[in-house]
Structure formats: structure tokens, C-alpha cells
Design an enzyme around this catalytic site. Structure first.
Site, PDB file in Angstrom:
ATOM      1  N   ASP A 353      -6.979 -70.467 -73.324  1.00  7.88           N
ATOM      2  CA  ASP A 353      -7.518 -70.634 -71.974  1.00  7.88           C
ATOM      3  C   ASP A 353      -6.416 -70.926 -70.961  1.00  7.88           C
ATOM      4  O   ASP A 353      -6.440 -70.448 -69.830  1.00  7.88           O
ATOM      5  CB  ASP A 353      -8.502 -71.812 -71.913  1.00  7.88           C
ATOM      6  CG  ASP A 353      -9.583 -71.767 -72.962  1.00  7.88           C
ATOM      7  OD1 ASP A 353      -9.441 -71.002 -73.930  1.00  7.88           O
ATOM      8  OD2 ASP A 353     -10.561 -72.511 -72.820  1.00  7.88           O
ATOM      9  N   GLU A 479     -16.215 -64.000 -79.582  1.00  8.09           N
ATOM     10  CA  GLU A 479     -16.406 -64.709 -80.851  1.00  8.09           C
ATOM     11  C   GLU A 479     -17.740 -64.396 -81.520  1.00  8.09           C
ATOM     12  O   GLU A 479     -18.082 -65.013 -82.530  1.00  8.09           O
ATOM     13  CB  GLU A 479     -16.245 -66.210 -80.622  1.00  8.09           C
ATOM     14  CG  GLU A 479     -14.827 -66.572 -80.207  1.00  8.09           C
ATOM     15  CD  GLU A 479     -14.655 -68.038 -79.880  1.00  8.09           C
ATOM     16  OE1 GLU A 479     -15.662 -68.780 -79.912  1.00  8.09           O
ATOM     17  OE2 GLU A 479     -13.516 -68.448 -79.589  1.00  8.09           O
ATOM     18  N   LYS A 591     -20.197 -62.496 -76.686  1.00 10.82           N
ATOM     19  CA  LYS A 591     -20.258 -63.849 -76.131  1.00 10.82           C
ATOM     20  C   LYS A 591     -19.603 -63.897 -74.756  1.00 10.82           C
ATOM     21  O   LYS A 591     -20.012 -64.655 -73.882  1.00 10.82           O
ATOM     22  CB  LYS A 591     -19.557 -64.819 -77.084  1.00 10.82           C
ATOM     23  CG  LYS A 591     -19.555 -66.272 -76.643  1.00 10.82           C
ATOM     24  CD  LYS A 591     -18.771 -67.131 -77.634  1.00 10.82           C
ATOM     25  CE  LYS A 591     -18.726 -68.588 -77.187  1.00 10.82           C
ATOM     26  NZ  LYS A 591     -17.881 -69.410 -78.085  1.00 10.82           N
ATOM     27  N   GLN A 592     -18.567 -63.066 -74.574  1.00 16.44           N
ATOM     28  CA  GLN A 592     -17.763 -63.132 -73.352  1.00 16.44           C
ATOM     29  C   GLN A 592     -17.007 -61.825 -73.152  1.00 16.44           C
ATOM     30  O   GLN A 592     -17.034 -60.937 -74.000  1.00 16.44           O
ATOM     31  CB  GLN A 592     -16.770 -64.281 -73.466  1.00 16.44           C
ATOM     32  CG  GLN A 592     -15.762 -64.099 -74.594  1.00 16.44           C
ATOM     33  CD  GLN A 592     -15.252 -65.409 -75.133  1.00 16.44           C
ATOM     34  OE1 GLN A 592     -15.886 -66.039 -75.959  1.00 16.44           O
ATOM     35  NE2 GLN A 592     -14.101 -65.829 -74.645  1.00 16.44           N
TER      36      GLN A 592
END
Length: 765
Positions: A353, A479, A591-592
Site C-alpha cells: 500500500d 486476493e 476484490k479490487q
């Protein structure tokens, strides 16, 4: 002007969230926004104070442990609590509590331009005693060890005996929640008290971790502006300073707390802290507030983003930037944890991140701070080399998926260690730093070596098949899809890493040949090896589906069924809390942002139509269960011209914590998303990109806004960008003239002549 966030009513249901929202920190220490006087018996609270990177070591327990599984992990420790101050009124000692008696007035503010928080209270006790109280607290950006509190007590109808009990407590525990994988479980008690000291007007407690053998100390002193009597109550694990006085006029108590630890202060943190507290005890709250304001004036000069047209979003962007600043480590031991210094979510670990979502903010507004964050990664490079050997690689460096001191802390390798892309992410961030600063000393001392060692990882991980360089058995950012072959994101980032390892050698050959010679000798680099990096980068396999005109997320992603979104109950999100990982892995569900993120970071690898079609494909199957997702979709929606969609995603990212949209703000703030808010404006709406060719901008403006403005630092220049419904204006505020691209055309930017481009119906001709 949205320089504060405020709460004007006492909402019991929101207290845990407000502990995170109102936290104060400075990158070294973070203090959650707990009440000095605490709540009521049985109330939920995560009472916390944290020192960045101060950790203990705990065992990772496996039912079945296989080779190279991490045996231990590091865990951020909740350290000594110096927040607590109890106030008692009258001979009968009625204790001040917002949950007893009557609250006539209640306000709570976090002042982001001044760097302190306060509570303003008008209270009547159950016995009728009426007082006004003001609690202020500040964590100093100037003196990193210092956390100061100022409490004002003003009589209304009560005049008489008052007792203030200030506590420094070493009997603290970490918060645990076994039901939520995003929060730590077990290992609540990580500290033991090793010493308690009273010396003059100063009280100190020293604690020691159980296994990492780190010491943390807190020294505290209190003073009052009126006559008082002082006594101490020394317990085995805490010390109370009791101040007794007659309340006849406004009384102001100042409590100065100094935190020290062995990582920064050597093997005698208690003595160091005591000496420092004695030195700084003469400072007043106003002294520190003035210094804090001066520091923040400089920060906001470069970092502020002004939005005209939406007060809530203006509040959101400043809130997010301020808390990023409060959480950013400033030394080689520390970085920015997933929750910063606001809470214990993800156990205080550092992830990818930082490099992809947070460093960009500081890179363009405070390059020196960005540099410190990157140096942390270099400081754990040797441990990354060790991890690579442990994972069977003959050469290279594999950075841990989650860590504090450099060891891998992820016990679930499919969504942890398998995310090899973190090494390329760090390399990408190093390259971006070099492009923005041209800091040759950084490249010589840190950058080239890290780029080379991460490039070596890819050479040992990948292989050639049918003329293409392929990377098997890895996990990308998404993920919900694990252990795949040729994840597009991983492959394209590895390609960038390999190219830049070779380019870093060329840069040193040109500008610092002696450094290159030393580095080649140290790392045993040959010209043949460098040629192999270039060859692998050129041959890198990037999945492409001609029928859909998209980049598949990996080799088998498109062969799976699409998740049944229509029949998934709303309460089943986030999916990771309601479905077994294998269930998720069998479907097309993200998920993203994964491929979409790659298209943002390395947009020149694909043409516009592939980027657009990929965006539309993945948008339909992405849950945004991760807070790292919405900002990326906002950026890319803006890129492909879908401003309304970009704005919707931006709203989500700007107020994610303020509105608790993910339901777990209590565990700490979502730091990556906070960086993503800035990115959504600067990289999204303003279209900023940093490439070898230079800086480019292509601003657009959402129809909901009248204007927006921000500034950046680039190659030693200070540049401001202003956008309104009429057009774009770029000013060079400081530094020498330079060439930039604006809407695809090169322009010379000088101090004397701002660049102005006029819109025609909201667009550039």
C-alpha cells in the site's frame, strides 16, 4: 473552509469510530482519540497509543506447517497509556463523566490546519455541580517524542475542592478480534513493566516486550496555573499524580508526556525520556500550538487541494491528507502501516500500500518524506534477500508481503507471500522517485541496488516458453484470485522492474562510473546478466484476449464462471468474511482493481481501446471489498472520459472513513484509500503522469464542481494547477522554467507566463 472535522453530539454508537477519526500523531507516536476520563464500565473502547515500528514477536500457529512458512510475526504494540486524567468535584468527589449527570454542551474538533484536537463541554453533575471543561491534545511534529494535553476547568455554579488524578499506566493490552482476519487475534498482552520512577515532578514507566526485547518508556509531568497540592500514588504497573486545589477561578492543567524507545533512543530510553521531559517541561500548549501551525502551514502550502462546489468532499480530502501526514514514518525503522498510527488493524504491518498508494502523495508534495519511506525498504533489503533464498531463489530479493522489521508476517501464503508483485511495486516507487527528483545520490546509495536485486528475483522466478517470458504461481493484487500463471499486473510490473534495473546501470555508467564499478563488484553483476534483464523484459508475456479486446487477469481467469452477483445478499459483503477462499477462487470475481491498476501505473503498455474495454469488463465483476479499489476505478474512469462514474468512485474514496462505509473504521483508518483520494484528483481528474519523457497533465472538471486547485513539487520546482469550468491554468511558483505536456502538447512553463488553456463546452479543442 473545512479545516476541521467536528462532532457536536455524544453518540455512544460512534465512539469507537471517533477514537480513530480524532487520533493525533506525528509519524513516531500515535494516540487514539480516547476520552481522558474514559467511558463507563463495560463500554467498548480500543484505548491505544502506538510507537511506529515498536513491536513484539509472536508465534504463528499452523495446523499443518510446511517448508518456508513463517514461524513468527511482528506485531505493533499498544504502549504505555498516558491519556488518562480523572477529575473529581467537591468533598463527596463526584467524578466527571459524560455518561452521568447532564451534558449541556458538547463539541469535539480536530483542527487540521493547527494540528490539535479539542473537546468543549458544559456539564452538570448528578449532584448539581456545574462546570465548563475544555480538553486539548497535540502530538508534536517538532518534538517527535512529545504528546501534550491541556485541560481547562471553569466553575459555573460550583466553587470548591477539586481533585485531578493523572495516570501513566503500563498495564496495557492489544485489541483482539478472532472473528475478523483484518484484526489481530490472540497475543493481547505483549508488555511487562520493568521500572517505575518518581523523580521530582516527573513520573516515568518503562516497559519491555516479551520476545523482541525492545523497551519503551513514558515520562510525564503535570502543572497547574493556580496553587495546588501534589502527591503520588505508585503502583506496581502505574503511577498516579494527584493534584488537589480549590476551584475558584479558571484552572488550567498541562500534562506533558514524552515517549522513547530502544530503536531510536538506545538502551536507556527511560533516562533519555526523563532528561528530555525535564528539558521540554517549560513549554506551554500555546508554544507548541504555534510551532505546530508553522509546520503545517508549510505542509499545506504544497499538499492542500482546494475544491469549490462540495464542502463534504473538501473536508474529506484534507482529512485524508492530514492523517497520512500524522502516520508517515520519518526514520529507517518505520513506514506507514495499513492503519497508520490510528489503530491496530492488520497488526501495524506495512504492505505494498505504501509504495503504490501513499508514496505518490508525498513524492509530489514532500519528496524528502517520500525518500525516507523508500529508505525504509532499503534498510530491510538484506532480509528480503534472505527470504528469497528461503523461497528457493538463487538470486534476488523478495520483499515480505506484510512486515514491520523485515520478516514475513503473512501466514496465508496464497494471498500473502505469493504476491510477489510487492517487489516490483517497491521498484516502481523507486523509479518514480528518481523521475520526480533526479536524485542521483539516492540512485547511487539505494536505488540501483534495490532495482537490481528485485530484477534478479524475476529472472529466477520466470521462465521462457514458446519465446515468451512467463511467471507462474503468483497472486496479483486481487486476493479473490490466487496462485495463478501470468497475472497481467505482476508480469507488466516485472517487465518495468527489469527494464529499469538495466537503465539504472546505464545511469550510473553515465553519471557515477566509480559507484557502478563498486556495485558490480559487490553484487557480482556481469554485462551478460544485464543483457538477460533486457531480453526478458522485451519477451515478457502479457495476456491478451482478441475477442474481448482486454487483458485477462491471468491465464485461466476468463475460463471461470462469473460470480452470481444478483443473488448475493448485501450482508454477505465483504465476501472474504462469508465464503471460503476456494469458493471465491473458482469464479470471476475481483476484490479490487488488478489489471485496471496495471493500466493506470503503466498505461503505455496497451492502447486506449484495450484499456477502455478492460475497464468496462472488470468493473462489472469487482466488489471493491478492498479500500484500495475505488480510487483506481475513479482514476481510470476519468482517463476514458466517464466523469460521472469517476465522480461516484471519488465520493466513496473521499469519505470512506468519515462515513465508515466499510464498517471497520474503529480498527483504524484506511491509509491507502486516503492516499488514493489525492490520486483520484491529481492522477484522475487532473490527468497527471510522471514518465521518462517528463510531466504531463490533462485536467478535466466534474460537473458538480466550480473549480479545484492543487500544487506539486517536480524537479525542484513548485507548480500550481487550477481548473475551473472555463479552463486550466498552470503556474510555476518557484524554480527554473521547464517543458511540460498539457493535453498532449509540449509547452514551456515559466514564472512570467502561466499556461492557460480554455475549455469549449467543458472540453479542450
Amino acid at each position: 473552509m473545512s479545516w476541521s472535522i467536528s462532532s457536536n453530539q455524544l453518540n455512544i454508537e460512534n465512539l469507537l469510530n471517533e477514537e480513530s477519526l480524532f487520533f493525533t500523531g506525528n509519524g513516531y507516536i500515535g494516540v487514539r482519540g480516547n476520552f481522558e476520563e474514559k467511558y463507563y464500565d463495560g463500554a467498548s473502547s480500543i484505548r491505544g497509543t502506538y510507537i511506529n515500528a515498536f513491536h513484539d514477536i509472536t508465534d504463528i500457529n499452523y495446523g499443518e506447517k510446511l517448508y518456508a512458512f513463517p514461524e513468527t510475526q511482528q506485531k505493533l504494540v499498544n504502549v504505555i497509556d498516558a491519556q488518562t486524567v480523572q477529575i473529581y468535584f467537591g468533598e463527596e468527589e463526584e467524578r466527571f463523566s459524560l455518561f452521568e449527570g447532564e451534558v449541556i454542551q458538547y463539541e469535539r474538533h480536530l483542527h487540521m490546519d493547527k494540528g490539535f484536537s479539542e473537546r468543549v463541554i458544559h456539564w452538570r453533575s448528578p449532584g448539581g455541580k456545574e462546570v465548563k471543561l475544555k480538553f486539548k491534545r497535540l502530538t508534536s511534529f517538532i518534538y517527535k517524542e512529545l504528546f501534550i494535553q491541556e485541560i481547562t476547568i471553569e466553575p459555573v455554579n460550583f466553587f470548591g475542592k477539586t481533585k485531578v488524578v493523572s495516570t501513566v499506566n503500563g498495564d496495557v493490552s492489544n485489541f483482539v478480534d478472532p472473528s475478523d482476519p483484518r484484526v489481530g487475534s490472540g497475543h493481547a498482552k505483549l508488555l511487562t513493566v520493568s521500572d517505575t520512577v518518581i523523580e521530582g515532578d516527573f513520573v516515568s514507566i518503562e516497559t519491555k516486550t516479551k520476545r523482541s526485547n525492545l523497551y519503551a518508556a513514558c515520562t510525564s509531568t503535570c502543572r497547574l496555573n493556580i496553587d495546588f497540592q501534589r502527591e503520588y500514588v505508585k503502583n506496581e504497573k502505574s503511577v498516579e499524580t494527584v493534584l488537589t486545589f480549590e476551584l475558584t477561578e479558571k484552572a488550567i492543567m498541562t500534562k506533558i508526556n514524552i515517549y522513547t524507545d530502544t530503536l531510536r533512543h538506545g538502551d536507556r530510553p527511560l533516562r533519555t525520556g526523563l532528561d528530555l521531559c525535564q528539558k521540554l517541561s517549560c513549554l506551554t500548549f500555546n508554544d507548541l500550538k504555534e510551532q505546530q501551525k508553522h509546520y503545517l502551514d508549510k505542509f499545506w502550502l504544497y499538499a492542500d487541494v482546494e475544491i469549490s462546489g462540495d464542502q463534504a468532499l473538501q473536508e474529506g480530502i484534507r482529512f485524508n491528507l492530514f492523517h497520512l501526514l500524522q502516520s508517515a514514518g520519518r526514520d529507517r525503522f518505520s513506514n506507514i502501516a495499513a492503519k497508520g498510527l490510528s489503530g491496530e488493524g492488520y497488526e501495524g504491518h506495512y504492505f505494498w500500500d505504501t509504495e503504490i498508494y501513499m508514496v505518490p502523495v508525498f513524492l509530489m508534495t514532500n519528496p524528502e518524506l517520500a525518500k525516507q519511506l523508500l529508505i525504509y525498504r532499503y534498510s530491510i533489503l538484506d532480509k528480503a534477500r534472505e527470504r528469497a533464498r528461503e523461497m528457493g531463489h538463487r538470486k534476488g530479493a523478495l520483499f515480505p508481503w506484510r512486515t514491520i522489521s523485515g520478516g514475513e508476517c503473512s501466514s496465508y501464503f496464497p494471498a500473502g507471500t505469493a504476491q510477489y508483485h510487492i517487489s516490483a511495486d517497491i521498484a516502481y516507487s523507486y523509479v518514480q522517485y528518481y523521475l520526480v527528483t533526479k536524485d542521483l545520490d539516492f540512485l547511487k546509495s539505494y536505488g540501483a541496488e534495490l532495482l537490481i536485486e528485485t530484477a534478479r528475483l524475476w529472472m529466477d522466478t520466470g521462465h521462457y516458453h514458446e519465446g515468451k517470458f512467463k511467471i507462474d504461481a503468483v497472486t496479483g493484487p486481487d486476493e479473490y484470485t490466487c496462485i495463478v500463471n501470468n497475472n497481467y499486473y505482476t508480469n507488466v510490473m516485472a517487465k518495468h522492474n527489469l527494464r529499469w534495473a538495466a537503465k539504472s546501470v546505464a545511469e550510473l555508467e553515465k553519471h557515477a562510473p566509480d559507484t557502478l564499478a563498486s556495485l558490480k563488484a559487490k553484487l557480482e553483476i556481469t554485462d551478460e546478466e544485464i543483457a538477460e534483464w533486457i531480453k526478458a523484459a522485451e519477451a515478457m508475456y502479457l495476456p491478451y484476449d482478441p475477442t474481448l479486446n482486454i487483458n485477462p487477469q491471468d491465464d485461466t481467469f476468463l475460463q471461470k464462471q462469473v460470480w452470481d452477483f444478483d443473488n448475493t445478499p448485501k450482508e454477505h459483503y465483504p465476501l472474504l468474511l462469508h465464503y471460503h477462499p476456494l469458493t471465491l477462487y473458482r469464479y470471476q470475481v475481483c476484490k479490487q482493481a488488478d489489471t485496471v491498476l496495471a493500466h493506470f501505473l503503466l498505461e503505455d503498455e496497451q492502447d486506449e481501446s484495450v484499456i477502455r474495454d478492460s475497464y468496462h469488463y472488470y468493473e462489472k465483476i469487482t466488489t471493491h471489498d478492498s479500500s484500495l479499489s475505488s480510487c483506481v476505478f475513479s482514476i481510470m474512469a476519468a482517463k476514458i472520459g466517464e466523469l460521472d462514474k469517476a465522480y461516484e468512485y471519488f465520493i466513496e474514496t473521499a469519505r470512506l472513513d468519515l462515513d465508515n462505509t466499510h464498517g471497520n473504521t474503529k480498527d483504524g483508518l484506511h491509509m491507502a484509500n486516503m492516499g488514493g483520494t489525492w490520486m483520484a484528483i491529481v492522477y484522475g481528474f487532473a490527468g497527471l503522469r510522471i514518465k521518462e519523457s517528463g510531466l504531463s497533465l490533462a485536467p478535466v472538471i466534474p460537473k458538480q464542481w466550480q473549480s479545484y486547485r492543487f500544487s506539486i513539487q517536480y524537479l525542484g520546482r513548485h507548480i500550481s494547477v487550477s481548473v475551473d469550468t472555463k479552463g486550466t491554468k498552470v503556474n510555476l511558483l518557484n524554480g527554473e522554467e521547464l517543458t511540460i505536456k498539457l493535453y498532449g502538447k509540449k509547452h514551456q512553463l515559466t514564472k512570467d507566463e502561466p499556461l492557460e488553456i480554455t475549455f469549449n463546452n467543458g472540453r479542450v479543442d
